[in-house]
Design a protein around this motif. Structure first.
Motif, mmCIF file in Angstrom:
data_model
loop_
_atom_site.group_PDB
_atom_site.id
_atom_site.type_symbol
_atom_site.label_atom_id
_atom_site.label_comp_id
_atom_site.label_asym_id
_atom_site.label_seq_id
_atom_site.Cartn_x
_atom_site.Cartn_y
_atom_site.Cartn_z
ATOM 1 N N ARG A 1 -14.222 20.575 11.436
ATOM 2 C CA ARG A 1 -15.168 19.513 11.789
ATOM 3 C C ARG A 1 -15.411 18.520 10.679
ATOM 4 N N GLY A 2 -14.988 18.826 9.475
ATOM 5 C CA GLY A 2 -15.287 17.962 8.338
ATOM 6 C C GLY A 2 -14.188 16.962 8.053
ATOM 7 N N THR A 3 -14.335 16.327 6.919
ATOM 8 C CA THR A 3 -13.325 15.384 6.461
ATOM 9 C C THR A 3 -12.647 15.966 5.226
ATOM 10 N N GLY A 4 -11.577 15.346 4.823
ATOM 11 C CA GLY A 4 -10.922 15.764 3.596
ATOM 12 C C GLY A 4 -10.015 16.963 3.758
ATOM 13 N N SER A 5 -9.591 17.250 4.978
ATOM 14 C CA SER A 5 -8.646 18.332 5.200
ATOM 15 C C SER A 5 -7.664 17.870 6.274
ATOM 16 N N SER A 6 -6.516 18.468 6.318
ATOM 17 C CA SER A 6 -5.477 18.028 7.250
ATOM 18 C C SER A 6 -5.812 18.414 8.683
ATOM 19 N N ALA A 7 -5.098 17.776 9.602
ATOM 20 C CA ALA A 7 -5.290 18.061 11.024
ATOM 21 C C ALA A 7 -4.802 19.457 11.384
#
Length: 165
Positions: A75-81
């Motif tokens: 759910r966050g940002t800064g990580s791959s799909a």
């Protein structure tokens, strides 16, 4: 998990929070938690499921729900799909240490792999040494990300753990 499991899952979640977070979260927050309110919220989620989110339950030999886990896209940002997130994993407190949590985590890993996730992330309260040890034994490592949430005016920090699948 089926709709029939909601009350049992809410019972495990509320009792689990009160046991695991005693002394970590404000008592006023824990005291307000009820199975009924939690079940009402779970029903709303169940009526409008989010894409890719799966709830898993562990049952004992009598068919009683004794554990619950929820997993889906990060759910966050800064990580791959290709990163999934373990949103929750709770076991009936009286059964902690019996292997139910490890079995549930294994099912979560299998499901995440089947969904195409290459890694799994989980947020753990910084002061929850028991949970941190559980995830570390399962191959998770803190990845340096931290965040805080507010509980009754008290800021409580969390650390993010990551495991390659």
């Amino acid at each position: 998990m089926t709709e029939a499991d909601i009350v049992a899952v809410s019972g495990i979640r509320v009792v689990g929070w009160k046991a695991a977070y005693d002394g970590i979260l404000p008592q006023s927050y824990l005291d307000r938690m009820t199975v009924e309110a939690d079940a009402q919220e779970r029903r709303r989620y169940f009526e409008r499921p989010k894409r890719g989110v799966v709830n898993l339950v562990a049952v004992d030999a009598q068919g009683t729900v004794v554990g619950w886990a929820c997993v889906g896209p990060y759910r966050g940002t800064g990580s791959s799909a290709t990163a999934g997130e373990l949103y929750a994993l709770y076991v009936q407190p009286s059964l902690i240490g019996s292997g139910i949590g490890r079995a549930l985590l294994g099912a979560v890993h299998a499901h995440a792999l089947a969904q195409g996730f290459e890694s799994l992330l989980v947020w753990v309260l910084t002061d929850n040494a028991t949970a941190r040890h559980f995830y570390e034994r399962a191959g998770y490592a803190a990845d340096g990300a931290v965040q805080s949430d507010d509980y009754d005016g008290v800021s409580v920090s969390e650390v993010r753990y990551r495991r390659s699948l």
